[in-house]
Motif scaffolding. Structure first.
Motif, PDB file in Angstrom:
ATOM      1  N   THR A   1       0.842  -1.193   0.000  1.00 55.50           N
ATOM      2  CA  THR A   1       0.000   0.000   0.000  1.00 55.50           C
ATOM      3  C   THR A   1       0.877   1.243   0.000  1.00 55.50           C
ATOM      4  OG1 THR A   1      -0.115   0.354   2.407  1.00 55.50           O
ATOM      5  CG2 THR A   1      -1.588  -1.318   1.467  1.00 55.50           C
ATOM      6  N   ALA A   2       0.241   2.402  -0.055  1.00 52.57           N
ATOM      7  CA  ALA A   2       0.991   3.656  -0.032  1.00 52.57           C
ATOM      8  C   ALA A   2       1.787   3.808   1.253  1.00 52.57           C
ATOM      9  CB  ALA A   2       0.029   4.830  -0.206  1.00 52.57           C
ATOM     10  N   ASN A   3       1.340   3.153   2.312  1.00 50.38           N
ATOM     11  CA  ASN A   3       2.012   3.235   3.614  1.00 50.38           C
ATOM     12  C   ASN A   3       2.901   2.038   3.905  1.00 50.38           C
ATOM     13  OD1 ASN A   3       0.719   5.718   4.307  1.00 50.38           O
ATOM     14  ND2 ASN A   3      -1.136   4.573   4.786  1.00 50.38           N
ATOM     15  N   GLY A   4       3.153   1.223   2.906  1.00 54.13           N
ATOM     16  CA  GLY A   4       4.001   0.056   3.097  1.00 54.13           C
ATOM     17  C   GLY A   4       3.214  -1.237   3.104  1.00 54.13           C
ATOM     18  N   PRO A   5       3.808  -2.333   3.578  1.00 55.57           N
ATOM     19  CA  PRO A   5       3.122  -3.632   3.582  1.00 55.57           C
ATOM     20  C   PRO A   5       1.901  -3.619   4.499  1.00 55.57           C
ATOM     21  CG  PRO A   5       5.486  -3.883   3.968  1.00 55.57           C
ATOM     22  CD  PRO A   5       5.188  -2.430   4.091  1.00 55.57           C
ATOM     23  N   GLN A   6       0.841  -4.294   4.052  1.00 58.90           N
ATOM     24  CA  GLN A   6      -0.372  -4.419   4.862  1.00 58.90           C
ATOM     25  C   GLN A   6      -0.836  -5.865   4.819  1.00 58.90           C
ATOM     26  OE1 GLN A   6      -3.666  -1.887   3.758  1.00 58.90           O
ATOM     27  NE2 GLN A   6      -5.129  -3.051   4.979  1.00 58.90           N
ATOM     28  N   ALA A   7      -1.106  -6.438   5.985  1.00 56.14           N
ATOM     29  CA  ALA A   7      -1.616  -7.806   6.064  1.00 56.14           C
ATOM     30  C   ALA A   7      -3.131  -7.798   6.036  1.00 56.14           C
ATOM     31  CB  ALA A   7      -1.113  -8.476   7.344  1.00 56.14           C
ATOM     32  N   LEU A   8      -3.705  -8.666   5.207  1.00 56.03           N
ATOM     33  CA  LEU A   8      -5.145  -8.879   5.150  1.00 56.03           C
ATOM     34  C   LEU A   8      -5.413 -10.281   5.696  1.00 56.03           C
ATOM     35  CD1 LEU A   8      -5.907  -7.508   1.558  1.00 56.03           C
ATOM     36  CD2 LEU A   8      -5.990  -6.266   3.740  1.00 56.03           C
ATOM     37  N   THR A   9      -6.204 -10.351   6.757  1.00 55.72           N
ATOM     38  CA  THR A   9      -6.414 -11.626   7.449  1.00 55.72           C
ATOM     39  C   THR A   9      -7.866 -12.068   7.371  1.00 55.72           C
ATOM     40  OG1 THR A   9      -4.625 -11.098   8.999  1.00 55.72           O
ATOM     41  CG2 THR A   9      -6.165 -12.834   9.645  1.00 55.72           C
ATOM     42  N   VAL A  10      -8.060 -13.313   6.978  1.00 56.51           N
ATOM     43  CA  VAL A  10      -9.391 -13.921   6.968  1.00 56.51           C
ATOM     44  C   VAL A  10      -9.693 -14.419   8.380  1.00 56.51           C
ATOM     45  CG1 VAL A  10     -10.835 -15.767   6.040  1.00 56.51           C
ATOM     46  CG2 VAL A  10      -9.146 -14.643   4.569  1.00 56.51           C
ATOM     47  N   PRO A  11     -10.744 -13.917   9.027  1.00 54.12           N
ATOM     48  CA  PRO A  11     -11.055 -14.392  10.379  1.00 54.12           C
ATOM     49  C   PRO A  11     -11.614 -15.811  10.335  1.00 54.12           C
ATOM     50  CG  PRO A  11     -12.770 -12.902   9.615  1.00 54.12           C
ATOM     51  CD  PRO A  11     -11.688 -12.879   8.570  1.00 54.12           C
ATOM     52  N   VAL A  12     -11.222 -16.608  11.310  1.00 56.71           N
ATOM     53  CA  VAL A  12     -11.714 -17.984  11.377  1.00 56.71           C
ATOM     54  C   VAL A  12     -12.394 -18.204  12.715  1.00 56.71           C
ATOM     55  CG1 VAL A  12      -9.946 -18.848   9.801  1.00 56.71           C
ATOM     56  CG2 VAL A  12      -9.497 -18.847  12.263  1.00 56.71           C
ATOM     57  N   GLU A  13     -13.286 -19.183  12.744  1.00 51.99           N
ATOM     58  CA  GLU A  13     -13.992 -19.495  13.976  1.00 51.99           C
ATOM     59  C   GLU A  13     -13.035 -20.124  14.980  1.00 51.99           C
ATOM     60  OE1 GLU A  13     -17.448 -21.790  13.241  1.00 51.99           O
ATOM     61  OE2 GLU A  13     -18.412 -20.248  12.009  1.00 51.99           O
ATOM     62  N   GLN A  14     -13.205 -19.764  16.217  1.00 49.02           N
ATOM     63  CA  GLN A  14     -12.324 -20.251  17.274  1.00 49.02           C
ATOM     64  C   GLN A  14     -12.753 -21.631  17.760  1.00 49.02           C
ATOM     65  OE1 GLN A  14      -9.585 -18.421  18.139  1.00 49.02           O
ATOM     66  NE2 GLN A  14     -10.240 -17.092  16.462  1.00 49.02           N
ATOM     67  N   GLY A  15     -11.830 -22.298  18.404  1.00 47.71           N
ATOM     68  CA  GLY A  15     -12.158 -23.557  19.060  1.00 47.71           C
ATOM     69  C   GLY A  15     -11.936 -24.796  18.222  1.00 47.71           C
ATOM     70  N   THR A  16     -11.439 -24.643  16.983  1.00 49.60           N
ATOM     71  CA  THR A  16     -11.207 -25.810  16.136  1.00 49.60           C
ATOM     72  C   THR A  16      -9.814 -26.361  16.385  1.00 49.60           C
ATOM     73  OG1 THR A  16     -12.680 -24.958  14.430  1.00 49.60           O
ATOM     74  CG2 THR A  16     -11.117 -26.656  13.771  1.00 49.60           C
ATOM     75  N   ARG A  17      -9.735 -27.591  16.862  1.00 45.37           N
ATOM     76  CA  ARG A  17      -8.437 -28.220  17.105  1.00 45.37           C
ATOM     77  C   ARG A  17      -8.175 -29.367  16.130  1.00 45.37           C
ATOM     78  NH1 ARG A  17      -7.477 -28.447  23.681  1.00 45.37           N
ATOM     79  NH2 ARG A  17      -7.753 -26.200  24.071  1.00 45.37           N
TER      80      ARG A  17
ATOM     81  N   GLY B   1     -16.769  -8.938  11.244  1.00 43.93           N
ATOM     82  CA  GLY B   1     -16.089  -7.714  10.852  1.00 43.93           C
ATOM     83  C   GLY B   1     -16.203  -7.284   9.406  1.00 43.93           C
ATOM     84  N   ASN B   2     -17.125  -7.893   8.637  1.00 45.94           N
ATOM     85  CA  ASN B   2     -17.303  -7.475   7.243  1.00 45.94           C
ATOM     86  C   ASN B   2     -15.970  -7.492   6.493  1.00 45.94           C
ATOM     87  OD1 ASN B   2     -18.914  -6.648   5.082  1.00 45.94           O
ATOM     88  ND2 ASN B   2     -18.651  -4.466   5.527  1.00 45.94           N
ATOM     89  N   TRP B   3     -15.185  -8.534   6.729  1.00 41.79           N
ATOM     90  CA  TRP B   3     -13.818  -8.573   6.209  1.00 41.79           C
ATOM     91  C   TRP B   3     -13.746  -8.623   4.681  1.00 41.79           C
ATOM     92  CZ3 TRP B   3     -12.173 -12.646   3.232  1.00 41.79           C
ATOM     93  CH2 TRP B   3     -12.934 -13.819   3.278  1.00 41.79           C
ATOM     94  N   ARG B   4     -14.721  -9.243   4.032  1.00 44.30           N
ATOM     95  CA  ARG B   4     -14.669  -9.332   2.567  1.00 44.30           C
ATOM     96  C   ARG B   4     -14.701  -7.943   1.940  1.00 44.30           C
ATOM     97  NH1 ARG B   4     -17.932 -13.311   4.470  1.00 44.30           N
ATOM     98  NH2 ARG B   4     -17.392 -15.484   3.946  1.00 44.30           N
TER      99      ARG B   4
ATOM    100  N   ARG C   1     -19.500 -16.722  -0.587  1.00 43.46           N
ATOM    101  CA  ARG C   1     -19.136 -17.208   0.744  1.00 43.46           C
ATOM    102  C   ARG C   1     -18.738 -18.682   0.678  1.00 43.46           C
ATOM    103  NH1 ARG C   1     -20.985 -13.766   4.939  1.00 43.46           N
ATOM    104  NH2 ARG C   1     -22.184 -12.008   4.124  1.00 43.46           N
ATOM    105  N   TRP C   2     -17.651 -19.002   1.333  1.00 44.13           N
ATOM    106  CA  TRP C   2     -17.200 -20.377   1.503  1.00 44.13           C
ATOM    107  C   TRP C   2     -17.270 -20.716   2.979  1.00 44.13           C
ATOM    108  CZ3 TRP C   2     -15.654 -17.746  -2.713  1.00 44.13           C
ATOM    109  CH2 TRP C   2     -15.440 -18.448  -3.904  1.00 44.13           C
ATOM    110  N   GLU C   3     -17.621 -21.939   3.299  1.00 38.15           N
ATOM    111  CA  GLU C   3     -17.698 -22.331   4.705  1.00 38.15           C
ATOM    112  C   GLU C   3     -16.330 -22.638   5.289  1.00 38.15           C
ATOM    113  OE1 GLU C   3     -19.932 -25.630   7.609  1.00 38.15           O
ATOM    114  OE2 GLU C   3     -20.202 -25.713   5.417  1.00 38.15           O
ATOM    115  N   PHE C   4     -15.522 -23.386   4.519  1.00 34.32           N
ATOM    116  CA  PHE C   4     -14.235 -23.846   5.034  1.00 34.32           C
ATOM    117  C   PHE C   4     -13.069 -23.091   4.394  1.00 34.32           C
ATOM    118  CE2 PHE C   4     -17.050 -27.493   5.702  1.00 34.32           C
ATOM    119  CZ  PHE C   4     -16.828 -27.735   7.055  1.00 34.32           C
TER     120      PHE C   4
END
Length: 204
Positions: free
Chosen positions: A47-63, A75-78, A109-112
């Motif tokens: 980006t204009a301000n340097g590197p930017q990470a875009l992260t896909v949020p995942v559901e917690q608790g999956t082991r 968070g309306n990440w898409r 939308r994808w589930e997995f």
């Protein structure tokens, strides 16, 4: 047949696609453990301000294995990710050319996570004209790691704690904000695609 064994990635880095391009086939491990702050659910753009990470949020608790990790709608990440790409690459030479191919990944939308990433990888390979097939498999269950013609890159390609890779030396190519930030190596494959277009595969 030479096979590259890889971790799943979200619009993975140039290094990941270099392996796919240089091997006869690529297998993505669908059963490994999910690790945070890796390319499995994040990509890095310029980006204009340097590197930017875009992260896909995942559901917690999956082991379970990463193949069971579900995408969160938090968070309306898409919308945020697509706007970030438009802002970062709207002035790049090939953004308009590829936008219609990339936009659906931020509308559907994808589930997995693994299914989402696989769809992305197959589309990116199509756009880059990479011929090697990319498939998903349980490495341990199929004893793939024991094959002599298989090279394991799962721990090599990661944003932190990088390891030496003699086969990958990032070479500068044109980037939108290079004059301000300098060349930023090994970003998301989208950076290479939007800036280099159909010449991107020659870089790989």
């Amino acid at each position: 047949m030479r096979i590259a064994l890889l971790s799943t990635t979200y619009f993975g880095p140039v290094q990941w696609y270099q392996k796919v391009n240089r091997y006869d086939a690529a297998v993505v491990d669908s059963d490994e453990a999910f690790l945070k702050q890796t390319y499995r659910n994040r990509c890095i753009i310029a980006t204009a301000n340097g590197p930017q990470a875009l992260t896909v949020p995942v559901e917690q608790g999956t082991r379970e294995g990463i193949g069971k990790v579900r995408i969160s709608d938090h968070g309306n990440w898409r919308h945020i990710h697509w706007n970030a790409l438009c802002s970062a690459y709207g002035e790049s030479p090939f953004f308009d050319f590829y936008a219609d191919d990339v936009r659906p990944f931020f509308e559907q939308r994808w589930e997995f996570l693994c299914d989402y990433n696989m769809a992305i990888a197959q589309k990116m390979c199509e756009l880059l004209q990479i011929k090697a097939p990319v498939s998903s498999s349980s490495v341990e269950g199929n004893n793939l790691a024991d094959q002599q013609d298989l090279t394991d890159f799962r721990t090599l390609i990661r944003p932190k704690h990088t390891q030496p890779d003699d086969a990958f030396t990032p070479r500068p190519y044109w980037q939108v904000f290079a004059q301000k930030n300098g060349f930023l190596p090994n970003l998301s494959v989208l950076d290479l695609l939007f800036n280099m277009g159909n010449e991107a595969v020659l870089y790989l």
